[in-house]
Design an enzyme around this catalytic site. Structure first.
Site, mmCIF file in Angstrom:
data_model
loop_
_atom_site.group_PDB
_atom_site.id
_atom_site.type_symbol
_atom_site.label_atom_id
_atom_site.label_comp_id
_atom_site.label_asym_id
_atom_site.label_seq_id
_atom_site.Cartn_x
_atom_site.Cartn_y
_atom_site.Cartn_z
ATOM 1 C CG ASP A 151 -1.946 1.234 1.154
ATOM 2 O OD1 ASP A 151 -2.188 1.920 0.381
ATOM 3 O OD2 ASP A 151 -2.777 1.154 2.146
ATOM 4 C CG ASP A 348 -3.459 4.933 -3.637
ATOM 5 O OD1 ASP A 348 -2.471 4.595 -2.911
ATOM 6 O OD2 ASP A 348 -4.572 4.420 -3.258
#
Length: 472
Positions: A151, A348
């Site tokens: 992440d 992201d």
């Protein structure tokens, strides 16, 4: 185990003077300057334990979430709706985290770093869901393997540990620190503990971490150092990682935080770069998450922009989207970071759908429709929090008629996209929708559909992001 003290940084007084002189000329507020000084002085703490430094390439296998942790959904349509709901919640939380950070910079007198953090006071960007990717990581000595969510929107590494209240029952998903000879608790006075910021919950040794989510569920436990292994490519000692004993999140064993902070995984292993290739999220294939590897020679390199107000996210400057040679211009104000740290667009790994301001989205959609007339258009799709108004029936498996599309970045750099990078399948049928949506949030997000099938390299040393198609 007590650490051997390191020699103090020899020129710390000169560093402080020069640092204040440099930032006296910056447009940021005095509060932002003082906070920045504090963060950077932490890097020279005499307590900081140095992990094993290596310039060799370290590699982890990387898998689509749903290929490892099977979703409970009854159909693909249910899985899509679940992914979309989590996707928008994640985007909202990212913006909430940024807004909170900017507010904190403007109110330094409210910061109480030693005060106990309450779960209801925290919001982080992490929302595990089926659209993410899991890295297979070795932890401890002897080594045991765990699947951690890779992440770029998280700064803390953690995994669920025994004894554990509410931990996932996924096979091999719970770490037993008592069985590892390399597990070492961190003190509240340690550099690593101080770097936790709001996620620090430290009244007495050992250091404790806590992280909370939009639904008010939490993960909390001890903060420690541990040996992390990268398959057959090597290992690194003394990596700071949270050992979560209370976990109200299901699924993955934990988080591999790839964000841009001193306590994130790349920082902990002193990596000069990291890269990943995201395979189709619905496939059973895997790729790699690599550290210290150079960008492939055919990479489209664009500036990696660091927002000094919140270091965890990786920004780029998007200047346009070109469809069949026609550029849809994006106003400079839309994707540039403001003087106060607001705005911009981040890359992201965990967000699926790229969101655009309404004016930009409408122009992209209308231009796409104009050049997609050879394809069979169908009705839109209502995914709850996400609604698509531009959808097509691709059941005939057309081989042509697809518009060309590319992303345009500052510096005149252009990234060509494949059709797979702009389609999102929304059900069990062959109905596909244009994989962009409208956002009213101040920060936009470049999602992972546009990143699939290419190696994305975060060159931290040179502050560049590289996109290289067909390098999985």
């Amino acid at each position: 185990m007590a650490r051997e003290a390191q020699r103090p940084f020899p020129s710390i007084n000169i560093f402080i003077i020069l640092f204040f002189f440099f930032f006296a000329l910056s447009p940021f507020s005095p509060q932002a300057v003082s906070a920045s000084v504090f963060k950077r002085l932490q890097l020279f703490s005499t307590e900081k334990a140095q992990p094993t430094s290596t310039s060799s390439v370290l590699s982890l296998s990387l898998h689509p979430y749903s290929s490892i942790i099977k979703p409970p959904n009854n159909s693909y349509s249910d899985l899509v709706r679940s992914r979309l709901a989590s996707d928008r919640a994640r985007a909202k939380l990212i913006n909430s985290k940024i807004e909170r950070a900017l507010s904190t910079f403007n109110r330094p007198h409210d910061i109480k770093p030693d005060a106990q953090v309450q779960p209801e006071d925290l919001e982080t960007t992490l929302t595990p869901f089926g659209g993410g990717y899991l890295a297979q990581v070795g932890v401890g000595q002897p080594v045991k393997e765990f699947f951690l969510l890779a992440d770029t929107g998280s700064e803390i590494n953690w995994l669920q540990c025994l004894p554990c209240d509410g931990c996932s029952s996924v096979s091999r998903s719970i770490f037993d620190p008592s069985g590892s000879s390399s597990y070492s608790l961190l003190s509240c006075a340690s550099q690593e503990c101080a770097s936790l910021g709001e996620n620090r919950n430290c009244q007495a040794d050992p250091c404790m971490f806590i992280t909370s989510y939009g639904d008010r569920s939490t993960v909390e436990g001890e903060f420690a150092t541990e040996t992390v292994s990268f398959g057959s490519s090597g290992s690194v000692d003394k990596v700071a990682i949270g050992c979560g004993h209370t976990n109200q999140r299901g699924g993955a064993s934990g988080i591999l935080g790839l964000g841009g902070t001193p306590v994130s995984f790349p920082s902990q292993i002193q990596a000069t770069s990291f890269s990943y290739c995201l395979v189709d999220r619905d496939s059973g294939k895997s790729s790699t998450l690599e550290f210290n590897s150079a960008p492939p020679g055919d990479s489209v390199l664009v500036p990696l922009i660091i927002n000094r107000r919140i270091e965890v996210f990786y920004y780029v400057e998007l200047t346009g989207i070109t469809i069949n040679g026609e550029q849809v211009s994006i106003p400079a104000s839309a994707y540039q970071i403001g003087q106060d740290g607001s705005g911009g667009i981040i890359v992201d790994s965990g967000t699926t759908i790229t969101a655009l301001p309404a004016q930009v989205y409408n122009s992209v959609r209308d231009t796409f429709v104009k050049y997609a007339q050879a394809l069979t258009r169908t009705s839109g799709y209502d995914g709850g929090l996400v609604k698509f108004d531009t959808c097509y029936d691709l059941s005939s498996n057309p081989t042509d008629g697809y518009p060309t599309m590319s992303l345009d970045f500052s510096g005149g750099k252009t990234l060509p996209l494949r059709p797979a990078n702009y389609w999102f399948r929304v059900g069990d049928s062959a109905k596909n929708c244009l994989a962009f949506t409208v956002t009213t949030q101040p920060v936009s997000i470049l999602g992972n559909i546009q990143q699939q099938g290419m190696r994305v390299t975060y060159d931290l040393a040179n502050k560049m992001i590289g996109f290289s198609p067909n390098q999985c």
